[in-house]
Motif scaffolding. Structure first.
Motif, PDB file in Angstrom:
ATOM      1  N   ALA A 223       0.840  -1.194   0.000  1.00  0.00           N
ATOM      2  CA  ALA A 223       0.000   0.000   0.000  1.00  0.00           C
ATOM      3  C   ALA A 223       0.877   1.247   0.000  1.00  0.00           C
ATOM      4  O   ALA A 223       2.022   1.210   0.440  1.00  0.00           O
ATOM      5  N   SER A 224       0.328   2.341  -0.508  1.00  0.00           N
ATOM      6  CA  SER A 224       1.099   3.580  -0.397  1.00  0.00           C
ATOM      7  C   SER A 224       0.171   4.765  -0.202  1.00  0.00           C
ATOM      8  O   SER A 224      -0.989   4.737  -0.611  1.00  0.00           O
ATOM      9  N   ALA A 225       0.692   5.786   0.451  1.00  0.00           N
ATOM     10  CA  ALA A 225      -0.113   6.975   0.733  1.00  0.00           C
ATOM     11  C   ALA A 225      -0.209   7.831  -0.521  1.00  0.00           C
ATOM     12  O   ALA A 225       0.755   7.926  -1.272  1.00  0.00           O
ATOM     13  N   PRO A 226      -1.367   8.447  -0.743  1.00  0.00           N
ATOM     14  CA  PRO A 226      -1.491   9.318  -1.905  1.00  0.00           C
ATOM     15  C   PRO A 226      -0.533  10.506  -1.812  1.00  0.00           C
ATOM     16  O   PRO A 226       0.033  10.941  -2.810  1.00  0.00           O
ATOM     17  N   ARG A 227      -0.339  10.996  -0.603  1.00  0.00           N
ATOM     18  CA  ARG A 227       0.533  12.142  -0.375  1.00  0.00           C
ATOM     19  C   ARG A 227       1.291  11.919   0.919  1.00  0.00           C
ATOM     20  O   ARG A 227       0.799  11.242   1.803  1.00  0.00           O
ATOM     21  N   GLY A 228       2.465  12.517   1.036  1.00  0.00           N
ATOM     22  CA  GLY A 228       3.205  12.423   2.294  1.00  0.00           C
ATOM     23  C   GLY A 228       3.775  11.042   2.488  1.00  0.00           C
ATOM     24  O   GLY A 228       3.609  10.167   1.649  1.00  0.00           O
ATOM     25  N   PRO A 229       4.439  10.837   3.614  1.00  0.00           N
ATOM     26  CA  PRO A 229       5.112   9.563   3.790  1.00  0.00           C
ATOM     27  C   PRO A 229       4.129   8.384   3.923  1.00  0.00           C
ATOM     28  O   PRO A 229       3.092   8.510   4.556  1.00  0.00           O
ATOM     29  N   THR A 230       4.486   7.288   3.286  1.00  0.00           N
ATOM     30  CA  THR A 230       3.795   6.025   3.498  1.00  0.00           C
ATOM     31  C   THR A 230       4.403   5.405   4.755  1.00  0.00           C
ATOM     32  O   THR A 230       5.628   5.295   4.859  1.00  0.00           O
ATOM     33  N   VAL A 231       3.541   5.048   5.699  1.00  0.00           N
ATOM     34  CA  VAL A 231       4.086   4.474   6.925  1.00  0.00           C
ATOM     35  C   VAL A 231       3.865   2.965   6.948  1.00  0.00           C
ATOM     36  O   VAL A 231       2.738   2.494   6.768  1.00  0.00           O
ATOM     37  N   ILE A 232       4.945   2.227   7.137  1.00  0.00           N
ATOM     38  CA  ILE A 232       4.866   0.770   7.244  1.00  0.00           C
ATOM     39  C   ILE A 232       5.243   0.378   8.671  1.00  0.00           C
ATOM     40  O   ILE A 232       6.362   0.637   9.118  1.00  0.00           O
TER      41      ILE A 232
ATOM     42  N   VAL B 136       8.883   7.066  20.361  1.00  0.00           N
ATOM     43  CA  VAL B 136       9.807   6.969  19.227  1.00  0.00           C
ATOM     44  C   VAL B 136       9.021   7.040  17.916  1.00  0.00           C
ATOM     45  O   VAL B 136       9.420   7.707  16.968  1.00  0.00           O
ATOM     46  N   ALA B 137       7.882   6.359  17.899  1.00  0.00           N
ATOM     47  CA  ALA B 137       7.039   6.383  16.700  1.00  0.00           C
ATOM     48  C   ALA B 137       6.611   7.818  16.390  1.00  0.00           C
ATOM     49  O   ALA B 137       6.624   8.248  15.236  1.00  0.00           O
ATOM     50  N   PHE B 138       6.277   8.538  17.439  1.00  0.00           N
ATOM     51  CA  PHE B 138       5.878   9.942  17.287  1.00  0.00           C
ATOM     52  C   PHE B 138       7.008  10.752  16.640  1.00  0.00           C
ATOM     53  O   PHE B 138       6.812  11.450  15.649  1.00  0.00           O
ATOM     54  N   ASP B 139       8.206  10.626  17.224  1.00  0.00           N
ATOM     55  CA  ASP B 139       9.363  11.360  16.693  1.00  0.00           C
ATOM     56  C   ASP B 139       9.668  10.952  15.252  1.00  0.00           C
ATOM     57  O   ASP B 139      10.025  11.784  14.420  1.00  0.00           O
ATOM     58  N   ALA B 140       9.545   9.667  14.982  1.00  0.00           N
ATOM     59  CA  ALA B 140       9.858   9.163  13.644  1.00  0.00           C
ATOM     60  C   ALA B 140       8.891   9.745  12.611  1.00  0.00           C
ATOM     61  O   ALA B 140       9.302  10.121  11.511  1.00  0.00           O
ATOM     62  N   CYS B 141       7.618   9.832  12.996  1.00  0.00           N
ATOM     63  CA  CYS B 141       6.629  10.426  12.090  1.00  0.00           C
ATOM     64  C   CYS B 141       6.981  11.879  11.795  1.00  0.00           C
ATOM     65  O   CYS B 141       6.934  12.327  10.640  1.00  0.00           O
ATOM     66  N   ALA B 142       7.341  12.591  12.852  1.00  0.00           N
ATOM     67  CA  ALA B 142       7.700  13.996  12.686  1.00  0.00           C
ATOM     68  C   ALA B 142       8.913  14.128  11.759  1.00  0.00           C
ATOM     69  O   ALA B 142       8.930  14.969  10.850  1.00  0.00           O
ATOM     70  N   ALA B 143       9.903  13.287  11.978  1.00  0.00           N
ATOM     71  CA  ALA B 143      11.115  13.345  11.151  1.00  0.00           C
ATOM     72  C   ALA B 143      10.798  13.017   9.693  1.00  0.00           C
ATOM     73  O   ALA B 143      11.284  13.686   8.779  1.00  0.00           O
ATOM     74  N   ALA B 144       9.966  11.997   9.486  1.00  0.00           N
ATOM     75  CA  ALA B 144       9.631  11.597   8.115  1.00  0.00           C
ATOM     76  C   ALA B 144       8.906  12.735   7.393  1.00  0.00           C
ATOM     77  O   ALA B 144       9.145  12.991   6.211  1.00  0.00           O
TER      78      ALA B 144
ATOM     79  N   ALA C 206      -1.393   7.035  13.523  1.00  0.00           N
ATOM     80  CA  ALA C 206      -2.624   7.484  12.864  1.00  0.00           C
ATOM     81  C   ALA C 206      -2.884   8.961  13.132  1.00  0.00           C
ATOM     82  O   ALA C 206      -3.367   9.698  12.265  1.00  0.00           O
ATOM     83  N   LYS C 207      -2.524   9.418  14.340  1.00  0.00           N
ATOM     84  CA  LYS C 207      -2.748  10.821  14.672  1.00  0.00           C
ATOM     85  C   LYS C 207      -1.749  11.724  13.974  1.00  0.00           C
ATOM     86  O   LYS C 207      -2.044  12.874  13.660  1.00  0.00           O
ATOM     87  N   GLN C 208      -0.558  11.206  13.742  1.00  0.00           N
ATOM     88  CA  GLN C 208       0.504  12.022  13.160  1.00  0.00           C
ATOM     89  C   GLN C 208       0.435  12.110  11.646  1.00  0.00           C
ATOM     90  O   GLN C 208       0.758  13.126  11.064  1.00  0.00           O
ATOM     91  N   ILE C 209       0.075  11.010  11.028  1.00  0.00           N
ATOM     92  CA  ILE C 209       0.123  10.976   9.565  1.00  0.00           C
ATOM     93  C   ILE C 209      -1.195  10.440   9.023  1.00  0.00           C
ATOM     94  O   ILE C 209      -1.599   9.318   9.346  1.00  0.00           O
TER      95      ILE C 209
END
Ligand SMILES: Nc1nc2c(ncn2[C@@H]2O[C@H](COP(=O)(O)OP(=O)(O)OP(=O)(O)O)[C@@H](O)[C@H]2O)c(=O)[nH]1
Ligand SMILES: Nc1nc2c(ncn2[C@@H]2O[C@H](COP(=O)(O)OP(=O)(O)OP(=O)(O)O)[C@@H](O)[C@H]2O)c(=O)[nH]1
Ligand SMILES: [Mg+2]
Ligand SMILES: [Mg+2]
Lengths: 508, 307
Positions: B99-108, B175-183, B217-220
């Motif tokens: 799967a991939s996101a239409p926009r922004g980072p795809t999160v796996i 860590v997941a939160f920070d990673a989303c922000a960084a991505a 889900a809240k971040q991205i």
């Protein structure tokens, strides 16, 4: 873990025991079910065939004993055969012919030292973690140990063992020395470090000898049994350092493949024993039977968690009992005894009998119970509980709450919960992130439990069981810790702080 | 969709080679053989030995036997075709795409029991995505196991990608939160989150996974777009329970079947597909980042009957 297999057997023997006598037809019918149950439990097909044939022969030749249900008789045959297959009782099973004798602590000490133990197995089976557990096991028995990093290919494998060694040093009971040996500059990418481990292992053992270390544990890299180059490397290590004990580490959740991989490791190295890891899962654990069948080597330990102390001796009769749903009361009792001293137990019993149990005692008990291991795992040890268990949802959050509430009470309040008025309850609730009505509920439950405990102390064993069951039926209303069952300990859900407790379960 | 294609083309070559080997050994059992009760029984054993499970095996064998008795099939070739058809029907191609996101980072989000192969599989996904021209950020949410962060870090160094990490023993959701922000800040195409191995029976750890998921889900928006369950191909029937429980806790969208390069066949994924409808998307066939292939049901069936 063996729970569902025992369910299957339960079902089978229920149908069988209804019938008056053993006829060839109904035994064969039952064996079809046994076969399916064992396959479902991941016992290898060939092993299942051998097993069911033996049981069938025995059952058909069996004389019907007056007054004993034929179904019961077959249960006994299945149980005995299972015990036999799993390695027999400690008297009959054990050491491989010519191999080192099976000491009571399962790692015999060699003279002259150092005793060398080599761990091997497939990727991710749990070798490095088990190396740490063995080190803790030896340290507890006053034996100094060296952990040697012989996995030079997996990223950070050396660092992992180094950290594990530090944990053993800092947290495991005992005062014996814990050494760590590694040659970090020899680490290489996958496939480029083949045979490097040979020299590393030799130098580790030399070093251990020089330091006068009692036992060396070699943590080798995970490898496939069909990877000839890496299997040859292990053979070279074996040829050069002559380990006294080559132990195969196998994931208890493995399926049919357990037979092939164990066979190949055994053919290459002649393994002296097996350690089955991840037995804390709900796997039916049939791999135990397969591996034992093809290697003939004793299963020396089982791994029951990620913590350093999550290692237990393997007892074939108990495991077979578990398979058949007879429960494993012996293990449970042993676990309890490890945690509670005799005097402590007597003191508590007396208090209970007099109805003098306080909240402090209760908190102490709760903590003790939770130290014993995950609730589901412990419940699985009790006869008959196994089959009920899978539908029960055990709320460890609830236990956290109870601990939190009692911790937020003053000494006075713990001694005499009757003084808890609304403002006190509100304070406790705020301190433990609960609601005042939850505090009230907990106190009422505590009182109910202590009343029942007083009554129970004068009952016979069977009356106690009945009473406990009665209590259990009241469901969530009761405090789990005193339902006659232990609490649930898990990574990240404990509030205890002593050094010993930290060893028991590091926070996650 | 694009993601999957780029990975697929990179590994097709390797797959062809594997397939040749498979076909050769399937031949010995099935191809050119007359079908009879003996062969059917042999087939049944092979399926059981591939960890397909008693139930699914029985269903397949019953249907083969019925067709045989009715005179509809009479050779090993027919049987192979039948099983391939069954599996292709079970796993339509569109289900196997990443799967991939239409926009922004795809999160796996990558999950699984202890030692299944999560961290290594992430290195493989990362490598394939990089080769397909995607930018990748990794999140080291295994804050528990000794050396876990360092392991992912070594891979990130070798693969030339950034890794976001937290404190040992810290909150993995943080860590997941920070990673989303960084991505997001780096405009990365893909964020892959590594998590600690956990048994599906450990309630508190399964809840922790749910929490990681909801932080993402809240971040991205729409994240995590893919929740991969890494299964060790050597696993037996317990994998079924794992698939169910991880799905309940984290909404698994696909399976990464690791360690298929040994003698294990990973047949339990068939039972999993039937019970939970989770498709297999990738297979792992070694310990290096190149050892990844898109899942191919036909090759999978052939491998099941290989020696
Ligand atoms: N629940 C549980 N997890 C375990 C047990 N033993 C090991 N593990 C976990 O399984 C995973 C793999 O363990 P390792 O000790 O790294 O396995 P290994 O065999 O050294 O792996 P490689 O060196 O990569 O082949 C880790 O997450 C361990 O924490 C056990 O008995 N129970
Ligand atoms: N042969 C083979 N080995 C693999 C494969 N995938 C992973 N491994 C090996 O399996 C072992 C465990 O892999 P990891 O990636 O550390 O597993 P994990 O699930 O992250 O483990 P934990 O984080 O401890 O739960 C390592 O030795 C890997 O090199 C594969 O496809 N084939
Ligand atoms: Mg290791
Ligand atoms: Mg990992």
């Amino acid at each position: 873990m063996f729970d569902r297999l025992s369910d299957a057997f339960h079902g089978l023997f229920r149908t069988l025991s209804g019938k008056g006598a053993i006829s060839e037809a109904n035994v064969r019918g039952a064996m079809g079910g046994v076969r399916a149950a064992l396959l479902d439990a991941d016992v290898h097909l060939n092993v299942v065939d051998t097993f069911t044939q033996r049981v069938l022969d025995d059952a058909l030749g069996m004389k019907v004993v007056e007054g004993v249900e034929p179904g019961q008789q077959i249960v006994k045959i299945v149980h005995d055969r299972l015990v036999e297959l799993l390695g027999g009782t400690p008297e009959t099973g054990g050491a491989t012919p010519g191999g080192p004798a099976l000491a009571s602590d399962h790692i015999p000490r060699m003279t002259p030292g150092p005793t060398v133990v080599m761990l091997c197995g497939l990727q991710g089976s749990g070798k490095t973690t088990t190396a740490g557990k063995l080190a803790a096991h030896l340290k507890k028995r006053g034996r100094s140990v060296m952990l040697a990093a012989a996995d030079l290919q997996r990223p950070a494998a050396v660092e992992q063992l180094e950290i594990v060694a530090q944990h053993v040093r800092d947290e495991a009971p005992g005062s014996a020395r814990v050494e760590f040996y590694a040659e970090k500059d020899r680490v290489a990418e996958y496939g480029k470090a083949v045979n490097v481990a040979v020299g590393v292992c030799r130098r580790a053992v030399d070093q251990a000898r020089k330091l006068g270390v009692d036992t060396v544990v070699l943590d080798t890299a995970g490898r496939l049994h069909v990877n000839d180059a890496l299997m040859a490397e292990l053979k070279q290590v074996q040829g050069l350092v002559q380990p006294h004990l080559v132990l195969l580490v196998v994931d208890a959740m493995t399926g049919q493949d357990a037979l092939h991989s164990a066979k190949a490791f055994h053919a290459a190295l002649g393994i002296d024993g097996v350690i089955l890891t991840k037995f804390d899962s709900d796997t039916r654990g049939g791999a135990a039977l397969s591996v034992k069948h093809v290697t003939g080597a004793p299963i020396r330990f089982i791994g029951t968690g990620e913590r350093l102390d999550a290692i237990e001796e393997f007892h074939a009769p108990r495991i077979a009992g578990r398979i058949l749903g007879m429960g494993d009361v012996v293990s449970l009792v042993e676990k309890a005894q490890e945690q509670v001293s005799q005097e402590e137990a007597e003191r508590l019993n007396e208090k209970l009998a007099r109805g003098q149990m306080t909240m402090d005692d209760f908190l102490g008990q709760l903590k003790t119970l939770r130290r014993m291991g995950p609730m589901k795992q412990l419940l699985g040890l009790l006869p008959g509980v196994g089959s009920m268990l899978k539908d029960v949802h055990i709320e460890d959050r609830q236990l956290d709450k109870v601990e939190g509430m009692i911790n937020s009470m003053t000494k006075e309040e713990r001694r005499n919960p009757a003084i808890l008025n609304m403002s006190r309850k509100r304070r406790i609730a705020a301190g433990s992130a609960t609601r005042p009505d939850e505090v009230g509920q907990m106190v009422r439950q505590f009182e109910a439990v202590s009343t029942l405990a007083r009554r129970m102390s004068s009952m016979s064993a069977s009356e106690k069981v009945r009473a406990a069951r009665e209590m259990g039926r009241q469901g969530d209303a009761m405090l789990p810790g005193l339902r006659g069952m232990p609490g649930y300990a898990s990574r990240g859900s404990t509030h205890t702080t002593s050094v010993k407790d930290r060893f028991k379960k590091r926070k996650r | 969709m694009g993601l999957f294609r780029s990975i697929a083309s990179k590994v097709r070559q390797g797959l062809e080679k594997t397939r040749e080997v498979f076909v050769a050994s399937v031949r010995s059992l099935l191809l050119g053989k007359r079908l009879d009760e003996g062969l059917i029984l042999q087939l049944e054993r092979r399926l059981i030995e591939a960890d397909v499970g008693v139930k699914t095996t029985a269903r397949w064998i019953d249907s083969i036997r019925a067709d045989f008795k009715a005179g509809r099939i009479d050779s090993g070739d027919h049987v192979l075709a039948y099983l391939k058809g069954e599996l292709k029907r079970l796993w339509p191609e569109q289900d196997r795409e990443l799967a991939s996101a239409p926009r922004g980072p795809t999160v796996i989000l990558v999950t699984g029991v202890n030692g299944a192969g999560k961290t290594t599989s992430i290195a493989k996904l990362c490598s394939a995505l990089r080769k397909g021209g995607k930018s990748v950020v990794l999140g080291a949410c295994d804050t528990f196991r000794a050396g876990a962060v360092r392991q992912l870090e070594v891979w990130s160094e070798r693969l030339g990608v950034e890794v976001v990490k937290g404190q040992q023993g810290g909150d993995p959701a943080a860590v997941a939160f920070d990673a989303c922000a960084a991505a997001r800040a780096r405009h990365a195409d893909v964020l892959i989150l590594d998590t600690a191995g956990r048994l599906h029976t450990q309630d508190s750890l399964m809840r922790q996974l749910t929490k990681i998921r909801s932080v993402v889900a809240k971040q991205i928006a729409g994240g995590p777009h893919e929740v991969l369950l890494v299964l060790d191909a050597t696993l037996g029937q317990n994998a079924l329970r794992q698939a169910e429980e991880f799905t309940r806790a984290a909404g698994v969208t696909g399976i990464f079947l690791a360690k298929l390069d040994g003698t294990a066949k990973g047949g339990v994924v068939v039972a999993i597909k039937e019970a939970t409808n989770i498709p297999v998307k990738f297979i792992g066939v070694g310990e290096t980042p190149d050892d990844i292939q898109p899942f191919d049901p036909e090759a999978f069936v052939e491998a099941m009957f290989a020696e």
